[in-house]
Write a protein that holds these residues in place. Structure first.
Motif, PDB file in Angstrom:
ATOM      1  N   MET A   1      33.976 -17.357  43.707  1.00 13.95           N
ATOM      2  CA  MET A   1      33.069 -18.430  43.310  1.00 13.95           C
ATOM      3  C   MET A   1      32.161 -18.756  44.504  1.00 13.95           C
ATOM      4  SD  MET A   1      34.095 -22.172  41.780  1.00 13.95           S
ATOM      5  CE  MET A   1      35.326 -21.488  40.689  1.00 13.95           C
ATOM      6  N   LEU A   3      30.158 -21.124  46.322  1.00 17.14           N
ATOM      7  CA  LEU A   3      29.933 -22.570  46.342  1.00 17.14           C
ATOM      8  C   LEU A   3      28.510 -22.908  46.773  1.00 17.14           C
ATOM      9  CD1 LEU A   3      33.304 -23.790  47.903  1.00 17.14           C
ATOM     10  CD2 LEU A   3      32.682 -23.640  45.502  1.00 17.14           C
ATOM     11  N   LYS A   6      26.243 -22.578  43.800  1.00 22.59           N
ATOM     12  CA  LYS A   6      26.556 -23.633  42.810  1.00 22.59           C
ATOM     13  C   LYS A   6      25.971 -24.967  43.277  1.00 22.59           C
ATOM     14  CE  LYS A   6      29.707 -21.334  40.188  1.00 22.59           C
ATOM     15  NZ  LYS A   6      29.580 -21.133  38.765  1.00 22.59           N
ATOM     16  N   THR A 302      35.394 -20.174  53.885  1.00 24.14           N
ATOM     17  CA  THR A 302      34.747 -20.680  52.664  1.00 24.14           C
ATOM     18  C   THR A 302      33.751 -21.786  53.025  1.00 24.14           C
ATOM     19  OG1 THR A 302      36.744 -20.219  51.418  1.00 24.14           O
ATOM     20  CG2 THR A 302      35.207 -21.757  50.424  1.00 24.14           C
ATOM     21  N   LEU A 306      29.632 -21.665  52.919  1.00 25.43           N
ATOM     22  CA  LEU A 306      28.865 -22.664  52.169  1.00 25.43           C
ATOM     23  C   LEU A 306      27.652 -23.133  52.988  1.00 25.43           C
ATOM     24  CD1 LEU A 306      28.574 -24.866  49.889  1.00 25.43           C
ATOM     25  CD2 LEU A 306      30.162 -26.263  51.179  1.00 25.43           C
TER      26      LEU A 306
ATOM     27  N   PHE B 105      29.153 -30.457  42.304  1.00 25.07           N
ATOM     28  CA  PHE B 105      28.288 -29.336  41.896  1.00 25.07           C
ATOM     29  C   PHE B 105      29.022 -28.303  41.041  1.00 25.07           C
ATOM     30  CE2 PHE B 105      29.723 -28.809  46.300  1.00 25.07           C
ATOM     31  CZ  PHE B 105      30.379 -27.592  46.261  1.00 25.07           C
ATOM     32  N   LEU B 106      30.300 -28.567  40.759  1.00 35.36           N
ATOM     33  CA  LEU B 106      31.061 -27.649  39.902  1.00 35.36           C
ATOM     34  C   LEU B 106      31.379 -28.343  38.584  1.00 35.36           C
ATOM     35  CD1 LEU B 106      33.633 -26.158  42.450  1.00 35.36           C
ATOM     36  CD2 LEU B 106      31.414 -25.238  41.791  1.00 35.36           C
ATOM     37  N   GLU B 110      35.300 -25.286  36.611  1.00 36.57           N
ATOM     38  CA  GLU B 110      35.140 -24.656  37.934  1.00 36.57           C
ATOM     39  C   GLU B 110      35.914 -25.419  39.005  1.00 36.57           C
ATOM     40  OE1 GLU B 110      30.661 -22.760  37.245  1.00 36.57           O
ATOM     41  OE2 GLU B 110      30.906 -24.770  38.083  1.00 36.57           O
ATOM     42  N   LEU B 114      38.725 -23.432  41.003  1.00 41.88           N
ATOM     43  CA  LEU B 114      38.450 -23.212  42.435  1.00 41.88           C
ATOM     44  C   LEU B 114      39.751 -22.979  43.212  1.00 41.88           C
ATOM     45  CD1 LEU B 114      36.541 -23.289  44.915  1.00 41.88           C
ATOM     46  CD2 LEU B 114      36.861 -25.758  44.974  1.00 41.88           C
ATOM     47  N   ASP B 117      41.132 -19.626  42.709  1.00 44.59           N
ATOM     48  CA  ASP B 117      40.162 -18.726  43.345  1.00 44.59           C
ATOM     49  C   ASP B 117      40.412 -18.668  44.850  1.00 44.59           C
ATOM     50  OD1 ASP B 117      37.643 -17.156  42.993  1.00 44.59           O
ATOM     51  OD2 ASP B 117      36.888 -18.649  44.399  1.00 44.59           O
ATOM     52  N   LEU B 118      40.614 -19.843  45.462  1.00 44.96           N
ATOM     53  CA  LEU B 118      40.887 -19.887  46.902  1.00 44.96           C
ATOM     54  C   LEU B 118      42.207 -19.195  47.231  1.00 44.96           C
ATOM     55  CD1 LEU B 118      39.848 -23.586  47.673  1.00 44.96           C
ATOM     56  CD2 LEU B 118      38.638 -21.521  48.364  1.00 44.96           C
ATOM     57  N   THR B 123      39.632 -13.696  39.108  1.00 44.88           N
ATOM     58  CA  THR B 123      38.747 -14.737  38.556  1.00 44.88           C
ATOM     59  C   THR B 123      39.138 -15.130  37.133  1.00 44.88           C
ATOM     60  OG1 THR B 123      37.002 -13.799  39.898  1.00 44.88           O
ATOM     61  CG2 THR B 123      36.310 -15.294  38.161  1.00 44.88           C
ATOM     62  N   LYS B 146      29.823 -31.531  34.215  1.00 40.27           N
ATOM     63  CA  LYS B 146      29.987 -31.835  35.643  1.00 40.27           C
ATOM     64  C   LYS B 146      30.591 -33.239  35.803  1.00 40.27           C
ATOM     65  CE  LYS B 146      26.925 -28.542  37.616  1.00 40.27           C
ATOM     66  NZ  LYS B 146      25.591 -28.239  38.032  1.00 40.27           N
TER      67      LYS B 146
END
Lengths: 377, 230
Positions: A1, A3, A6, A302, A306, B105-106, B110, B114, B117-118, B123, B146
């Motif tokens: 993803m 960031l 986004k 990460t 960003l 912003f997600l 998301e 996240l 994902d981290l 995915t 959002k």
């Protein structure tokens, strides 16, 4: 993803506006680079145009561009006969102001002998000089078109061709006329003044002289030998093409060049500070989100990605917008704006470096954020 | 209710800030054990040390002395025994905040995805887990929205989903119901309890909200950095 993307998409309008602002700043930087290049290029255009190897001018002067120079017109014959010289031509330079189409054109008149060195290298439109008198070939920036006529001095000249990029160091567009016409233009008096001179018994206020003689050497001929020989004549000075170019840059455009160079340096410094502030502020606004990311376990890479990705996207967008804008408006500048791909790539490199440095400040602030700050309200 | 493994073991933990005349003892010789399936509350007046204790359990703050073990792994014994504390938090701990702290912003989905994902999940697996949790918490229909457009209750449920996304066995919550009305606060606590049982996790909550005290298995009172009673 990703960031960074986004986050940009989330605040797209604001980001685009920031990029546009930065783009305008980059436009100014690119314009200054272009003007700087244009100044140098314009200054050298008139020297490079005849594609000469040697310039012969009045002794004790650094003419014909840095200083006035006047030598007898028949010097050309003497030079043409010298060993190693393939061809030689006499040239004259002068500024005139000519009324045309309801405005006054400031022109740089170059007089040369058709068929000899000194004329334009390439005709962009129309043809070169065909008649001995009253024809001219103009730089496109004069706004003249083939078929038009324009009054220079007491005579009307027909425009028979156009060239491009011919101007003097002041940016005045050049027109090429025959040497004979140029000499008349230089010496011809107003009728009233002519009558006064005639009454005094003077034939002319000036003898037939030219500003310089230029020579092209035969392949393998020694330029240094020719200049050394000419200097022995005492009444002439000789310069190689390289010396003439250096002289022009050093004496004629040096101050303007340094002025613009200094301004460009200041502008780049201001741009660097602005970019740094934008990126730092963008990061500081996200500290709480960065603390949250740290708390939920996001690794440093990460968070660094960003910040750095956004900084680079901002810089690249600003550079791109700036380039687009300057390419769109550069032809509307009164003086030439010359942008070389090398210049734009160097600026891109500088912006990338500034963005990375600025994001380093942001990254430093982000690394210091205590994840516990995300726990508060 | 049958209790499971010991997930949090805090032994003789002390924490002080400053030295000499400026020294403040935030925690003094605190012992605490929490088992899987337990939902406990840390209570106490401001400055009693409950947030400090929560931060120590969350591996955000190093104790001055004592031992801390999480999910059977000794993580602090005079020093952190793991270099990568963020990875430890990612693997073992889920956080729920007073202000939901969703990334603006997600989208809801998301925000939840996240965390997997981290953690390096594929995915699609992360997305599926996010959808599953959001559906379970009855905010699945808001997954593409959002945080700014979510109600307080919806945002808090998304935040809970994020805390659970990586299947942590320790969930730390800081005033999770502070922004909710009484009925909704009760629903959130019931939900957390259900999840604790289903996922064999424990939940440690810092709260002042008396309306939800009856939802906890234990109320741990802290006063001047010490456990008052349990």
């Amino acid at each position: 993803m990703n960031l960074a993307l986004k986050d940009i998409r989330h605040g797209l309008f604001r980001f685009v506006l920031t990029c546009f602002g930065l783009g305008l700043l980059m436009t100014v930087v690119l314009a200054m680079i272009g003007i700087y290049n244009g100044l140098v290029s314009d200054a050298l255009a008139v020297v490079k145009a005849p594609a000469a190897d040697v310039w012969l001018v009045e002794a004790g002067t650094q003419g014909p561009f840095a200083e006035a120079s006047s030598i007898p017109a028949d010097t050309r014959d003497a030079v043409a006969r010298m060993p190693g010289v393939a061809e030689a031509g006499a040239v004259n330079f002068q500024n005139v102001e000519a009324p045309h189409g309801g405005r006054t054109l400031r022109l740089y008149v170059i007089g040369y002998e058709p068929g000899r060195p000194g004329g334009p290298q390439a005709i962009a439109e129309g043809r070169g000089l065909g008649a001995s008198h009253f024809e001219l070939v103009a730089d496109r920036k004069t706004g003249l078109v083939p078929g038009e006529t324009i009054r220079l001095g007491r005579n009307r000249f027909a425009v028979v061709g156009l060239v491009e990029g011919a101007m003097n160091s002041g940016g005045d567009p050049a027109v090429y006329v025959t040497l004979a016409d140029a000499m008349v233009l230089q010496t011809e008096l107003d009728p009233a003044a002519q009558r006064v001179q005639a009454a005094r018994g003077a034939v002319s206020v000036k003898s037939a002289s030219v500003a310089a003689v230029i020579a092209r050497m035969a392949p393998g001929a020694d330029v240094e030998l020719l200049t050394a020989t000419v200097r022995q004549w005492k009444h002439l000075a000789a310069m190689t093409q390289g010396e003439q170019e250096d002289l022009l840059l050093a004496s004629v455009v040096d101050k303007a060049r340094r002025q613009i160079g200094l301004f460009l340096g200041i502008l780049l410094s201001v741009s660097a500070v602005v970019i740094a502030l934008i990126i730092y502020t963008m990061t500081m606004e996200k500290l709480k989100q960065i603390a949250t990311l740290k708390l939920i376990g996001a690794p440093d890479r990460t968070i660094i990605a960003l910040i750095v990705q956004q900084a680079l996207i901002l810089g690249a967008s600003g550079w791109g917008i700036g380039l687009l804008l300057i390419l769109t408006v550069k032809d509307y500048f009164p003086r030439r704006v010359v942008l070389e791909p090398f210049n734009t790539m160097v600026l891109a490199g500088i912006i990338a470096a500034v963005c990375l440095l600025s994001s380093a400040l942001g990254v430093r602030a982000a690394m210091k954020v205590d994840p516990a700050t995300a726990l508060g309200s | 209710m049958a209790l499971g493994d010991i997930l949090i073991e805090v032994s003789n933990v002390a924490k002080h800030f400053g030295e000499g005349e400026t020294r403040v003892d935030a925690l003094r010789a605190v012992d605490l054990t929490v088992r899987a399936g337990e939902v406990i509350a840390l209570l106490g007046p401001s400055g009693s040390g409950k947030t400090t204790l929560l931060n120590i359990i969350g591996c955000i703050l190093a104790p001055s002395a004592g031992r801390v073990a999480l999910d059977g792994e000794l993580v602090f014994d005079g020093k952190w025994l793991r270099r990568d504390l963020r990875r430890l938090r990612l693997d073992k701990i889920g956080f729920i905040f007073q202000a939901h702290n969703l990334l603006p912003f997600l989208t809801a989905q998301e925000n939840v995805a996240l965390v997997p994902d981290l953690a390096g999940w594929p995915t699609e697996a992360g997305r599926a887990r996010a959808r599953e949790l959001l559906d379970y918490l009855e905010v699945g229909h808001r997954r593409a929205v959002k945080p700014a457009l979510l109600s307080g209750g919806e945002a808090q449920r998304v935040a809970i989903a994020r805390a659970l996304a990586n299947r942590p066995r320790i969930i730390l919550a800081d005033e999770p119901t502070a922004a909710l009305d009484g009925a909704r606060a009760g629903l959130v606590m019931d939900l957390l309890r259900r999840l604790a049982v289903e996922q064999e996790a424990c939940i440690v909550t810092v709260t002042h909200d008396e309306k939800i005290f009856d939802r906890f298995d234990r109320l741990i009172h802290l006063r001047d950095g010490r456990l008052a009673d349990a």
